[in-house]
Design an enzyme around this catalytic site. Structure first.
Site, PDB file in Angstrom:
ATOM      1  CE  LYS A 139      -1.946   2.878   2.594  1.00 18.51           C
ATOM      2  NZ  LYS A 139      -1.881   4.027   2.286  1.00 18.51           N
ATOM      3  CB  SER A 153       3.657   8.616  11.781  1.00 16.67           C
ATOM      4  OG  SER A 153       2.497   7.897  11.881  1.00 16.67           O
ATOM      5  CB  THR A 154       6.348   6.963  16.472  1.00 19.40           C
ATOM      6  OG1 THR A 154       7.759   7.110  15.865  1.00 19.40           O
ATOM      7  CG2 THR A 154       6.374   6.524  17.781  1.00 19.40           C
ATOM      8  N   GLY A 180       2.625   3.450  13.915  1.00 20.84           N
ATOM      9  CA  GLY A 180       3.208   2.306  14.282  1.00 20.84           C
ATOM     10  C   GLY A 180       2.843   1.650  15.361  1.00 20.84           C
ATOM     11  CD  GLU A 201      13.357   0.581   9.499  1.00 21.98           C
ATOM     12  OE1 GLU A 201      13.633   1.525  10.042  1.00 21.98           O
ATOM     13  OE2 GLU A 201      13.903  -0.361   8.882  1.00 21.98           O
ATOM     14  CB  CYS A 224      12.559   8.507   8.941  1.00 24.68           C
ATOM     15  SG  CYS A 224      13.554   7.668   7.755  1.00 24.68           S
ATOM     16  CD  GLU A 271       9.852  12.401  12.375  1.00 21.67           C
ATOM     17  OE1 GLU A 271       8.643  11.784  12.435  1.00 21.67           O
ATOM     18  OE2 GLU A 271      10.709  11.538  11.802  1.00 21.67           O
TER      19      GLU A 271
HETATM   20  P1  NAP Z   1       1.871   7.889   8.436  1.00 22.29           P
HETATM   21  O1  NAP Z   1       0.883   8.748   8.405  1.00 22.29           O
HETATM   22  O2  NAP Z   1       2.346   6.837   9.640  1.00 22.29           O
HETATM   23  O3  NAP Z   1       1.584   6.901   7.079  1.00 22.29           O
HETATM   24  C1  NAP Z   1       2.413   5.670   6.625  1.00 22.29           C
HETATM   25  C2  NAP Z   1       1.621   5.057   5.930  1.00 22.29           C
HETATM   26  O4  NAP Z   1       0.667   4.398   6.964  1.00 22.29           O
HETATM   27  C3  NAP Z   1       0.737   5.381   4.799  1.00 22.29           C
HETATM   28  O5  NAP Z   1       0.755   4.638   3.690  1.00 22.29           O
HETATM   29  C4  NAP Z   1      -0.570   5.539   5.632  1.00 22.29           C
HETATM   30  O6  NAP Z   1      -1.699   5.648   4.755  1.00 22.29           O
HETATM   31  C5  NAP Z   1      -0.556   4.344   6.170  1.00 22.29           C
HETATM   32  N1  NAP Z   1      -1.460   4.431   7.488  1.00 22.29           N
HETATM   33  C6  NAP Z   1      -2.045   5.543   8.081  1.00 22.29           C
HETATM   34  N2  NAP Z   1      -3.045   4.812   9.200  1.00 22.29           N
HETATM   35  C7  NAP Z   1      -2.683   3.652   9.069  1.00 22.29           C
HETATM   36  C8  NAP Z   1      -3.416   2.655  10.181  1.00 22.29           C
HETATM   37  N3  NAP Z   1      -4.258   2.990  11.053  1.00 22.29           N
HETATM   38  N4  NAP Z   1      -3.061   1.271   9.708  1.00 22.29           N
HETATM   39  C9  NAP Z   1      -2.311   1.141   8.858  1.00 22.29           C
HETATM   40  N5  NAP Z   1      -1.613   2.064   8.134  1.00 22.29           N
HETATM   41  C10 NAP Z   1      -2.008   3.259   8.137  1.00 22.29           C
HETATM   42  O7  NAP Z   1       3.322   8.469   8.073  1.00 22.29           O
HETATM   43  P2  NAP Z   1       3.778   9.426   6.778  1.00 22.29           P
HETATM   44  O8  NAP Z   1       3.146  10.882   7.124  1.00 22.29           O
HETATM   45  O9  NAP Z   1       3.193   8.746   5.375  1.00 22.29           O
HETATM   46  O10 NAP Z   1       5.474   9.542   6.655  1.00 22.29           O
HETATM   47  C11 NAP Z   1       5.970  10.270   7.613  1.00 22.29           C
HETATM   48  C12 NAP Z   1       6.471   9.456   9.027  1.00 22.29           C
HETATM   49  O11 NAP Z   1       7.283   8.512   8.274  1.00 22.29           O
HETATM   50  C13 NAP Z   1       7.580   9.944   9.573  1.00 22.29           C
HETATM   51  O12 NAP Z   1       7.234   9.855  11.182  1.00 22.29           O
HETATM   52  C14 NAP Z   1       8.660   9.565   9.370  1.00 22.29           C
HETATM   53  O13 NAP Z   1       9.970   9.608  10.242  1.00 22.29           O
HETATM   54  C15 NAP Z   1       8.674   8.125   8.994  1.00 22.29           C
HETATM   55  N6  NAP Z   1       9.413   7.544   8.068  1.00 22.29           N
HETATM   56  C16 NAP Z   1      10.069   6.451   8.560  1.00 22.29           C
HETATM   57  C17 NAP Z   1      11.242   6.000   8.015  1.00 22.29           C
HETATM   58  C18 NAP Z   1      12.104   4.899   8.382  1.00 22.29           C
HETATM   59  O14 NAP Z   1      12.726   3.999   7.612  1.00 22.29           O
HETATM   60  N7  NAP Z   1      12.167   4.662   9.846  1.00 22.29           N
HETATM   61  C19 NAP Z   1      11.463   6.239   6.743  1.00 22.29           C
HETATM   62  C20 NAP Z   1      10.534   7.236   5.973  1.00 22.29           C
HETATM   63  C21 NAP Z   1       9.624   7.784   6.854  1.00 22.29           C
HETATM   64  P3  NAP Z   1      -2.085   7.297   4.045  1.00 22.29           P
HETATM   65  O15 NAP Z   1      -1.073   8.164   4.527  1.00 22.29           O
HETATM   66  O16 NAP Z   1      -2.157   6.861   2.900  1.00 22.29           O
HETATM   67  O17 NAP Z   1      -3.435   7.398   4.960  1.00 22.29           O
END
Ligand code: NAP
Ligand code: MG
Length: 466
Positions: free
Chosen positions: A171, A224-225, A228, A245, A279, A376
């Site tokens: 996804k 996001s944490t 996660g 991650e 991240c 963050e």
């Molecule tokens: P996010 O809001 O957590 O979303 C990540 C993915 O999860 C998206 O595809 C999102 O869908 C999906 N999602 C949202 N709610 C969910 C749920 N309840 N159950 C399952 N999946 C769900 O994060 P983001 O805003 O896209 O990305 C930014 C974050 O990613 C930052 O905190 C960053 O640090 C982290 N990040 C970490 C790494 C690493 O390797 N550690 C690398 C890159 C980014 P939708 O967004 O389509 O709703």
């Protein structure tokens, strides 16, 4: 050059199918706010269909000789290289990142991950065999990725999963799905059998439905944490495997004996790469007190030369902030920092009327308790704190709920070794920052998640013992 369709359906079992929800939503170019295309919103019924397709495809794919699977992965890497320009432009359009970064970093690294794991495919049985056991795939993997490195995060997840003989339901993020959808053409041309990779667009509920599906053996999540943690709670007790991650708040240590001009370049790469939406960004600068003023002046001078603007211009250093939500979030931190007494400096920049923009920002007079020093921000915002001794630097660096990345600048090799051992971070860069290699494992401690991607370690979450 880049052909963008008006509308994209879901990719399930090797076919493009309409979503059961009958709903589509737009994806934008964040630098112009113009709609690029509409993509399908997958619902639980589509997830179910995709998981079944992945399950059906599993025995043949897992049973294929390693060398044959390797050929498919090599082909993916080669085709990605051949079509790199097209992918780079599409990534920049959909995400807002500078073309220089998608062209020189994201797309080549995505190809490199497929090359790297293609090389492992026919060696798993020998290199990773334990007495009495044969390495086997885990099964059907649900993979959920964020918007900041869309194709690269897909490659990080797909390459090791496929190398080990797993099948996948992926996804992409709601706001940057287009390169993952273009990847389908590459997968088909490379000979990935139908059902081995299924790509379902949607938003958070789509991800949640994938996590909840009983037919999924493993979830790999980058994001996001907060999300996660919700996924971990949901999976607890189900027997599904999980790797996370998550976010970060990377400490970047600069000692007075460092080569300061080079350190300035490293700091810029550390926090302004991808507008700081990284991240592992080096978002907390920790400077030895004696050089604070000198370094601050050098940084301001350098930041004033960075070019912010049209992401497709090859001279652009900082592109657009990815979305309106992200822009609001960054702004709220700029306000909170000033409210709490930190001093904000911004490079001069006249923002275009359309799109989401933020110039490079520096916060000095920062204390560890401020929100901007703890949370963050995920934007082009650097906080600066000072230390007097290496012990104080380590204490400040480790004083975080996160533990993804850190960096050290010093002229002394012995100091690098001594310090990096004490830094509680999955990756520690020395006299450089934000350098990536598929052979090197990546992942976090504490609230930055668990499990590793990349390298030999990145294979282990995708292997079971039979
Ligand atoms: P996010 O809001 O957590 O979303 C990540 C993915 O999860 C998206 O595809 C999102 O869908 C999906 N999602 C949202 N709610 C969910 C749920 N309840 N159950 C399952 N999946 C769900 O994060 P983001 O805003 O896209 O990305 C930014 C974050 O990613 C930052 O905190 C960053 O640090 C982290 N990040 C970490 C790494 C690493 O390797 N550690 C690398 C890159 C980014 P939708 O967004 O389509 O709703
Ligand atoms: Mg977009």
């Amino acid at each position: 050059m880049v052909q963008i369709k008006d509308r994209y359906r879901l990719y399930i079992g090797g076919e493009w199918v309409a979503p059961s929800t009958r709903q589509y939503f737009p994806t934008y170019d964040p630098s112009t706010e113009e709609t690029l295309a509409e993509v399908a919103k997958a619902g639980p019924r589509d997830i179910d269909k995709a998981v079944r397709a992945a399950r059906r495809a599993l025995p043949a794919w897992a049973g294929m000789k390693g060398a044959a699977r390797a050929r498919v992965l090599f082909a993916i890497a080669r085709i990605l290289q051949e079509r790199a320009r097209e992918f780079a432009i599409l990534e920049t359009l959909d995400n807002g990142k500078p073309i220089r970064e998608s062209r020189d970093i994201d797309i080549p690294l995505a190809a490199a991950h497929f090359f790297y794991y293609a090389g492992w495919t026919d060696k798993l049985e020998y290199a990773l065999r334990e007495p009495g056991h044969k390495p086997a795939p885990v099964g059907v993997c649900g993979q959920i990725i964020p918007w900041n490195f869309p194709l690269l995060m897909a490659a990080w997840k797909l390459a090791p999963a496929l190398a080990c003989g797993n099948t996948v339901v992926l996804k992409p993020a709601e706001t940057s799905p287009l390169t993952c959808l273009l990847l389908v053409e590459v997968l088909e041309e490379a000979g990935v059998p139908p059902g081995v990779v299924n790509i379902l667009t949607g938003a958070g509920e789509t991800g949640a439905a994938l996590v909840a599906h009983e037919g999924v053996d493993k979830i790999a999540f980058t994001g996001s944490t907060e999300v996660g943690k919700a996924i971990q709670a949901k999976i607890a007790g189900t027997g599904k495997r999980l790797t996370l991650e998550l976010g970060g708040k990377g400490a970047h240590l600069v000692f007075e004996d460092a080569a300061l001009d080079q350190a300035v370049e490293g700091i810029v790469r550390g926090i302004f790469f991808n507008q700081g939406q990284v991240c592992c960004a080096g978002s907390r600068l920790l400077v030895e007190e004696s050089i604070e003023n000198t370094l601050l002046e050098l940084l301001k001078r350098r930041l004033s030369t960075l070019r912010i603007g049209a992401p497709l211009d090859k001279n652009t250093d900082l592109g657009a902030i990815h979305s309106k939500e992200q822009m609001t979030r960054v702004r709220s931190y700029l306000e909170s920092g000033q409210d709490e007494g930190a001093v904000l400096w911004q490079a001069f920049f006249e923002a275009p009327k359309k799109g989401f923009w933020c110039p490079p920002c520096l916060f000095s007079k920062v204390t560890p308790s401020m929100k901007i020093a703890r949370e963050e921000i995920f934007g082009p915002v650097l906080t600066i704190q000072t230390f007097r001794t290496p012990q104080e630097a380590i204490a400040l660096a480790n004083n975080s709920n996160y533990g993804l990345s850190a960096g050290v600048w010093t002229d002394k090799g012995s100091k690098i070794f001594a310090l990096s051992k004490q830094l509680r971070a999955g990756v520690v860069w020395a006299n450089t920052f934000n350098q990536f290699d598929p052979a090197s494992p990546f992942g976090g401690y504490k609230e930055s998640g668990f499990g590793r991607e990349g390298g030999l370690h990145g294979l282990l979450p995708y292997l079971a013992r039979r």
